[in-house]
Design a protein around this motif. Structure first.
Motif, mmCIF file in Angstrom:
data_model
loop_
_atom_site.group_PDB
_atom_site.id
_atom_site.type_symbol
_atom_site.label_atom_id
_atom_site.label_comp_id
_atom_site.label_asym_id
_atom_site.label_seq_id
_atom_site.Cartn_x
_atom_site.Cartn_y
_atom_site.Cartn_z
ATOM 1 N N ASP A 22 0.817 -1.213 0.000
ATOM 2 C CA ASP A 22 0.000 0.000 0.000
ATOM 3 C C ASP A 22 0.852 1.265 0.000
ATOM 4 N N GLN A 23 2.152 1.105 -0.075
ATOM 5 C CA GLN A 23 3.056 2.253 -0.084
ATOM 6 C C GLN A 23 3.314 2.701 -1.519
ATOM 7 N N PHE A 24 3.350 4.018 -1.740
ATOM 8 C CA PHE A 24 3.624 4.517 -3.087
ATOM 9 C C PHE A 24 4.488 5.775 -3.016
ATOM 10 N N THR A 25 5.236 5.999 -4.085
ATOM 11 C CA THR A 25 6.165 7.113 -4.166
ATOM 12 C C THR A 25 5.556 8.235 -4.995
ATOM 13 N N VAL A 26 5.697 9.445 -4.504
ATOM 14 C CA VAL A 26 5.244 10.638 -5.211
ATOM 15 C C VAL A 26 6.454 11.331 -5.802
ATOM 16 N N GLU A 27 6.379 11.651 -7.106
ATOM 17 C CA GLU A 27 7.520 12.251 -7.796
ATOM 18 C C GLU A 27 7.284 13.734 -8.063
ATOM 19 N N ASN A 28 8.373 14.483 -8.115
ATOM 20 C CA ASN A 28 8.317 15.878 -8.532
ATOM 21 C C ASN A 28 8.295 15.898 -10.060
ATOM 22 N N PRO A 29 7.216 16.321 -10.683
ATOM 23 C CA PRO A 29 7.135 16.260 -12.143
ATOM 24 C C PRO A 29 8.173 17.120 -12.856
ATOM 25 N N ALA A 41 -3.653 3.626 2.681
ATOM 26 C CA ALA A 41 -4.610 2.781 3.398
ATOM 27 C C ALA A 41 -4.843 1.498 2.613
ATOM 28 N N GLY A 42 -5.203 0.449 3.325
ATOM 29 C CA GLY A 42 -5.660 -0.783 2.699
ATOM 30 C C GLY A 42 -7.178 -0.837 2.763
ATOM 31 N N VAL A 43 -7.738 -1.911 2.262
ATOM 32 C CA VAL A 43 -9.192 -2.062 2.280
ATOM 33 C C VAL A 43 -9.718 -2.091 3.712
ATOM 34 N N LYS A 44 -9.015 -2.806 4.602
ATOM 35 C CA LYS A 44 -9.444 -2.878 5.996
ATOM 36 C C LYS A 44 -9.489 -1.495 6.630
ATOM 37 N N GLU A 45 -8.448 -0.713 6.408
ATOM 38 C CA GLU A 45 -8.373 0.626 6.994
ATOM 39 C C GLU A 45 -9.443 1.544 6.399
ATOM 40 N N THR A 46 -9.714 1.366 5.123
ATOM 41 C CA THR A 46 -10.766 2.161 4.480
ATOM 42 C C THR A 46 -12.115 1.864 5.117
ATOM 43 N N ASP A 47 -12.379 0.598 5.369
ATOM 44 C CA ASP A 47 -13.632 0.225 6.040
ATOM 45 C C ASP A 47 -13.733 0.858 7.429
ATOM 46 N N LEU A 48 -12.621 0.865 8.150
ATOM 47 C CA LEU A 48 -12.626 1.458 9.490
ATOM 48 C C LEU A 48 -12.863 2.964 9.421
ATOM 49 N N ALA A 49 -12.289 3.619 8.418
ATOM 50 C CA ALA A 49 -12.487 5.060 8.255
ATOM 51 C C ALA A 49 -13.952 5.372 7.961
ATOM 52 N N ASN A 170 -23.049 16.064 6.617
ATOM 53 C CA ASN A 170 -22.395 14.783 6.371
ATOM 54 C C ASN A 170 -21.005 14.741 6.996
ATOM 55 N N ALA A 171 -20.527 13.538 7.251
ATOM 56 C CA ALA A 171 -19.104 13.302 7.479
ATOM 57 C C ALA A 171 -18.495 12.903 6.137
ATOM 58 N N VAL A 172 -17.177 13.057 6.001
ATOM 59 C CA VAL A 172 -16.534 12.863 4.705
ATOM 60 C C VAL A 172 -15.315 11.964 4.841
ATOM 61 N N VAL A 173 -15.196 11.025 3.896
ATOM 62 C CA VAL A 173 -13.970 10.248 3.724
ATOM 63 C C VAL A 173 -13.428 10.606 2.355
ATOM 64 N N ILE A 174 -12.246 11.186 2.324
ATOM 65 C CA ILE A 174 -11.703 11.707 1.075
ATOM 66 C C ILE A 174 -10.495 10.895 0.630
ATOM 67 N N LYS A 175 -10.478 10.557 -0.658
ATOM 68 C CA LYS A 175 -9.337 9.869 -1.251
ATOM 69 C C LYS A 175 -8.571 10.864 -2.124
ATOM 70 N N PRO A 176 -7.337 11.192 -1.754
ATOM 71 C CA PRO A 176 -6.533 12.102 -2.573
ATOM 72 C C PRO A 176 -6.043 11.398 -3.838
ATOM 73 N N VAL A 202 -9.135 10.797 5.787
ATOM 74 C CA VAL A 202 -8.428 10.700 4.517
ATOM 75 C C VAL A 202 -7.862 9.299 4.369
ATOM 76 N N VAL A 203 -8.033 8.720 3.183
ATOM 77 C CA VAL A 203 -7.513 7.378 2.906
ATOM 78 C C VAL A 203 -6.691 7.435 1.612
ATOM 79 N N PRO A 204 -5.393 7.703 1.716
ATOM 80 C CA PRO A 204 -4.558 7.728 0.518
ATOM 81 C C PRO A 204 -4.457 6.331 -0.085
ATOM 82 N N GLY A 205 -4.301 6.281 -1.384
ATOM 83 C CA GLY A 205 -4.139 4.983 -2.023
ATOM 84 C C GLY A 205 -4.394 5.049 -3.505
#
Length: 498
Positions: A22-29, A41-49, A170-176, A202-205
């Motif tokens: 579930d780890q990813f690298t962000v590059e400077n374009p 986040a993984g699926v389990k963590e997303t469910d918990l969020a 509402n409450a919000v779960v946001i995926k960047p 927030v659930v990055p992925g």
């Protein structure tokens, strides 16, 4: 959570998993070099969020609209106080010029939070006298809103989803966006420091996290901005739970120049519209339709302007056009340029790429102007999402409208003419959610924004957006004596054992 880590550090959020997958690298374009590593986040963590957001929304919706508005005002002020930092983060992972990030994206994000803070006072509720009853209609929050944000204007889109959803209760779960998550992570970090606990998560992925949100049974509404193909997949997944969606998708926007237009005004708008944000904009003026009488002059003047665009690192204040967000996006746009040439279009002008060796690994595409373009070419009908503009000639008003409406998209359009009657007539005939007349200014907070067809559905950034994040509930109360329908049986109750 912190978004100011060095590239060797790993950014973690509350819902980061422990799985290396579930780890990813962000590059400077601008350079192609790593700028951050995010533990997603993984699926389990997303469910918990989602569960945490669901549990929290009951207390949040119970607050009065005025109280929720006060929280949003505080959030708007905090984003303003940190705007320079957020803009710098956006440039570092998105690549756009810092001036555009700060002056457009962040100012628009702040304006959106302020707008919905004030609209909390105008929550669309009503009471209707129905004779023997009072009919009370309220706007009820869906509960949990899943917000899926694209890479092109991350803080703007984050605000555009957070602010109205929170305003309604509402409450919000946001995926960047995984390509450029840093500015969204910082905005959420600020929001979480101000708002009550668990109202925003927030659930990055990658895409599988977005898919999990789209299919989650506790998500009451999905707000998605992105490509039509991905939007279609989100809709299909959401359909299993009959979850309503708001879709802001792509555009292939016509910019129509009639032969009586003020070219000194139209040309700067066309260039800005085509190359602002590197063309990574659903609102890009990617099709410039020019009436035959002025076509050659427009082509000449546009072609003279393109090479003067400065391509480079977004952190450089002299840069007009930054890099594409990823190498994959760069390759996609370059492939479209090859397609245009193969189909017979002519490259009329290109801007030079940066010569600085430090930027040799960056994801740059030369801003490109095509002429000799037919209306049926792929570069004239498909969204390229890069700094590529096509010039298409037309003879008369009817042909202009036919070409403009000749794609699957229907987001925005521009009409340039001195004839006010024609301006209105053409604007009404165009299949688009928004038409600009003698301007192409996309600072439209407060005006309903959205499209039709492949550009999606629903409206953002305006009063009517509140209805996108809540549903109408009617409550009917007796007002005086209500008569029982005559066909109902009459019951006499004489006692408990009657």
């Amino acid at each position: 959570m912190t978004t100011t880590s060095s590239p060797g550090d790993v950014i973690r959020t509350r819902w980061s998993s422990s799985d290396d997958a579930d780890q990813f690298t962000v590059e400077n374009p601008a350079t192609g070099e790593p700028v951050a590593v995010v533990q997603g986040a993984g699926v389990k963590e997303t469910d918990l969020a989602v569960q945490a957001a669901y549990d929290a929304h009951f207390a949040w919706k119970a607050r009065s609209p005025r109280e929720r508005g006060r929280w949003l005002w505080k959030l708007a002020q905090a984003v303003r106080e940190n705007a320079d930092e957020i803009a710098a983060l956006e440039t570092s992972d998105n690549g756009k010029p810092l001036t555009q990030a700060r002056q457009f994206d962040l100012e628009a994000a702040i304006a959106i939070f302020e707008l919905f803070a004030s609209l909390c006072e105008a929550m669309p509720n009503q009471v209707r006298d129905a004779g023997s009853t009072l009919d009370i209609t309220t706007l009820e929050p869906y509960g949990v809103v899943a917000a899926i944000v694209p890479f092109n204007w991350p803080p703007l889109h984050a605000a555009g989803k957070l602010a109205p959803a929170l305003a309604v209760g509402n409450a919000v779960v946001i995926k960047p966006p995984e390509q450029a998550p840093l500015s969204v992570l910082r905005v959420v970090e600020i929001a979480q420091s101000i708002l009550p606990d668990d109202v925003v998560h927030v659930v990055p992925g990658t895409g599988r996290i977005g898919a999990r949100l789209a299919g989650h049974e506790l998500v009451g509404k999905i707000s998605f901005t992105g490509a039509p193909s991905t939007g279609s997949a989100v809709i299909k997944t959401a359909a299993d739970n009959l979850t309503p969606t708001l879709m802001e998708l792509g555009g292939k926007n016509p910019f129509i120049v009639f032969d009586d237009a003020d070219l000194d005004s139209a040309l700067p708008w066309a260039i800005e519209g085509g190359f602002f944000n590197q063309g990574e904009a659903c609102t890009a003026a990617s099709r410039v339709l020019v009436q035959a009488g002025v076509h050659d002059e427009v082509a000449r003047r546009y072609a003279e302007a393109v090479p003067r665009l400065r391509v480079g690192d977004g952190a450089d204040p002299g840069t007009h056009v930054g890099p594409m967000v990823t190498e994959a996006q760069r390759r996609r746009v370059l492939d479209y340029i090859d397609v245009g040439i193969a189909e017979g279009a002519m490259v009329a002008a290109q801007a030079p790429l940066p010569a600085d060796p430090r930027l040799a690994g960056g994801f740059y595409v030369p801003p490109t102007l095509f002429t000799g373009v037919r209306r049926d070419m792929r570069i004239a009908t498909q969204e390229i999402f890069g700094p590529v503009v096509t010039l298409i000639p037309f003879q008369d008003e009817a042909e202009a409208v036919s070409i403009a409406n000749g794609t699957d998209f229907g987001l925005v359009a521009g009409v340039f003419t001195r004839d006010s009657e024609r301006a209105l007539r053409v604007s009404r005939a165009l299949r688009a959610g928004m038409v600009f007349v003698n301007n192409y200014n996309r600072a439209f907070t407060g005006t309903p924004f959205g499209g039709v067809g492949a550009s999606g559905y629903g409206r953002e950034h305006a009063l009517e957006t509140l209805h996108e994040f809540g549903y109408s509930k009617s409550i009917r109360l007796p007002s005086g004596t209500s008569e029982i329908p005559r066909w109902a049986p009459s019951l006499e109750v004489t006692g408990r054992n009657g």
